[in-house]
Design an enzyme around this catalytic site. Structure first.
Site, short mmCIF file in Angstrom:
data_model
loop_
_atom_site.label_atom_id
_atom_site.label_comp_id
_atom_site.label_asym_id
_atom_site.label_seq_id
_atom_site.Cartn_x
_atom_site.Cartn_y
_atom_site.Cartn_z
N ASP A 35 10.52 -12.16 13.60
CA ASP A 35 10.53 -11.96 12.15
C ASP A 35 11.26 -10.67 11.78
O ASP A 35 11.29 -9.71 12.56
CB ASP A 35 9.07 -11.90 11.67
CG ASP A 35 8.95 -12.13 10.17
OD1 ASP A 35 9.97 -12.48 9.53
OD2 ASP A 35 7.85 -11.95 9.64
N GLY A 38 15.89 -10.86 7.78
CA GLY A 38 16.34 -10.66 6.41
C GLY A 38 16.25 -9.19 6.01
O GLY A 38 17.18 -8.61 5.44
N HIS A 52 20.17 -12.88 10.86
CA HIS A 52 19.91 -14.01 11.77
C HIS A 52 20.91 -13.99 12.94
O HIS A 52 20.56 -14.26 14.08
CB HIS A 52 20.02 -15.34 11.02
CG HIS A 52 18.98 -15.51 9.94
ND1 HIS A 52 17.66 -15.19 10.14
CD2 HIS A 52 19.06 -15.97 8.66
CE1 HIS A 52 16.97 -15.43 9.03
NE2 HIS A 52 17.80 -15.90 8.12
N LEU A 146 12.82 -20.39 34.44
CA LEU A 146 12.23 -20.09 33.12
C LEU A 146 12.41 -21.25 32.14
O LEU A 146 13.51 -21.78 31.99
CB LEU A 146 12.91 -18.84 32.54
CG LEU A 146 12.51 -18.49 31.10
CD1 LEU A 146 11.13 -17.84 31.06
CD2 LEU A 146 13.54 -17.57 30.45
C1 FPP Z 1 12.42 -14.86 10.27
O1 FPP Z 1 12.98 -13.71 9.68
C2 FPP Z 1 13.41 -15.47 11.12
C3 FPP Z 1 13.80 -16.77 11.03
C4 FPP Z 1 13.26 -17.72 10.07
C5 FPP Z 1 14.86 -17.29 11.91
C6 FPP Z 1 14.79 -16.79 13.30
C7 FPP Z 1 16.00 -17.20 14.03
C8 FPP Z 1 16.65 -16.43 14.91
C9 FPP Z 1 16.20 -15.08 15.30
C10 FPP Z 1 17.84 -16.94 15.60
C11 FPP Z 1 17.63 -18.31 16.18
C12 FPP Z 1 18.61 -18.60 17.19
C13 FPP Z 1 18.63 -19.70 17.94
C14 FPP Z 1 19.56 -19.76 19.06
C15 FPP Z 1 17.79 -20.86 17.69
P1 FPP Z 1 13.12 -13.67 8.12
O2 FPP Z 1 14.41 -14.26 7.73
O3 FPP Z 1 11.94 -14.34 7.47
O4 FPP Z 1 13.10 -12.13 7.85
P2 FPP Z 1 12.47 -11.39 6.59
O5 FPP Z 1 10.99 -11.64 6.63
O6 FPP Z 1 12.84 -9.97 6.84
O7 FPP Z 1 13.14 -11.95 5.37
#
Ligand code: FPP
Length: 255
Positions: A35, A38, A52, A146
């Site tokens: 998390d 953003g 991301h 893994l």
């Molecule tokens: C949450 O942060 C993150 C996500 C919803 C997406 C997570 C995805 C990745 C880290 C990359 C995935 C990669 C692959 C290869 C599948 P947020 O956007 O909610 O952050 P915020 O709370 O700061 O807005």
């Protein structure tokens, strides 16, 4: 009580980068709620998708470290059943990430004996995402190292509803008696099927909640929360989480 808890937190957090980990007590299954992408981007005046992208790059390092330490399964919450509510350009971007990641990393994952898996409903994914993950699953199916398990279009309540329906169908067809429904039977119908329950859950970005992630499977897991945003998460933080895990006493309801 609060004091005791606070002392314990201080003691637990008193782990240094060089903390030597006990190789006999490495969590077999580590699950991560990645998390803060953003917020990481916003802090830099960048669009959310930049967070991301950076978050995707962190995965590579954590997979390497997991392998090195002897973690057997690494589950990463990449997209929830609720994430479809995000603006379409962000969803489209997120749906391209597995493809981008696997295009760049699959040869290395194969070489490192990693098995790629998906937990979640693949049917609702765009064709290009599904094709990329299916190829990775197939190309790594002969590996026995893994397990890199992406929770993709995953929601725990949805998963449980589907499991209940499957069990009900078996009862209806006379293949299972109600008295024979056990925790193991329910567990085996979950999308995580044969995977061991996570030993350790990590959530980044300071949020202290589960967000519909593995509610059944996390019943006895140890939790570690950090303020660090996922794109800033490093091998050092991962080892810190494991060091804290190693200081915990797991009782599974016993004494
Ligand atoms: C949450 O942060 C993150 C996500 C919803 C997406 C997570 C995805 C990745 C880290 C990359 C995935 C990669 C692959 C290869 C599948 P947020 O956007 O909610 O952050 P915020 O709370 O700061 O807005």
């Amino acid at each position: 009580m609060l004091k005791k808890w606070t002392n314990r937190k201080e003691e637990e957090n008193n782990t240094s980068e060089e903390a030597s980990l006990d190789p006999q007590n490495i969590p077999e299954h580590v699950a991560i709620i990645m998390d803060g992408n953003g917020r990481w981007a916003k802090k830099r005046g960048l669009p959310r998708v930049a967070g991301h992208r950076e978050g995707m790059n962190v995965i590579k390092k954590i997979v390497k470290t997991s392998n090195k330490l002897g973690v057997k399964t690494l589950t990463l919450y990449a997209f929830s059943t609720e994430n479809w509510k995000r603006p379409k350009p962000e969803v489209d971007f997120l749906m391209r990430l597995p493809e981008r990641f696997l295009k760049a990393e699959l040869p290395q994952l194969i070489e490192e004996n990693v098995q790629v898996r998906i937990t979640g409903s693949k049917e609702a994914l765009p064709g290009h995402t599904r094709d990329a993950v299916n190829k990775a699953i197939e190309d790594t199916s002969g590996n026995d190292g893994l397990i890199l398990n992406f929770a993709l279009n995953y929601g725990s309540r949805h998963e449980m509803v589907e499991a209940m329906k499957d069990v009900y169908k078996e009862i209806e067809r006379g293949r299972l008696a109600i008295e024979d429904v056990t925790e193991d039977i329910i567990g085996s119908h979950l999308m995580t099927g044969g995977l061991k329950d996570p030993d350790l859950l990590i959530r980044t970005s300071g949020e202290i909640r589960l967000s519909n992630f593995m509610l059944w499977q996390l019943a006895y897991s140890e939790f570690w929360f950090t303020e660090v945003l996922w794109p800033d998460f490093t091998e050092k933080h991962f080892k810190e989480a494991i060091a804290v895990y190693q200081k915990r006493t797991r009782r599974f309801g016993g004494v």
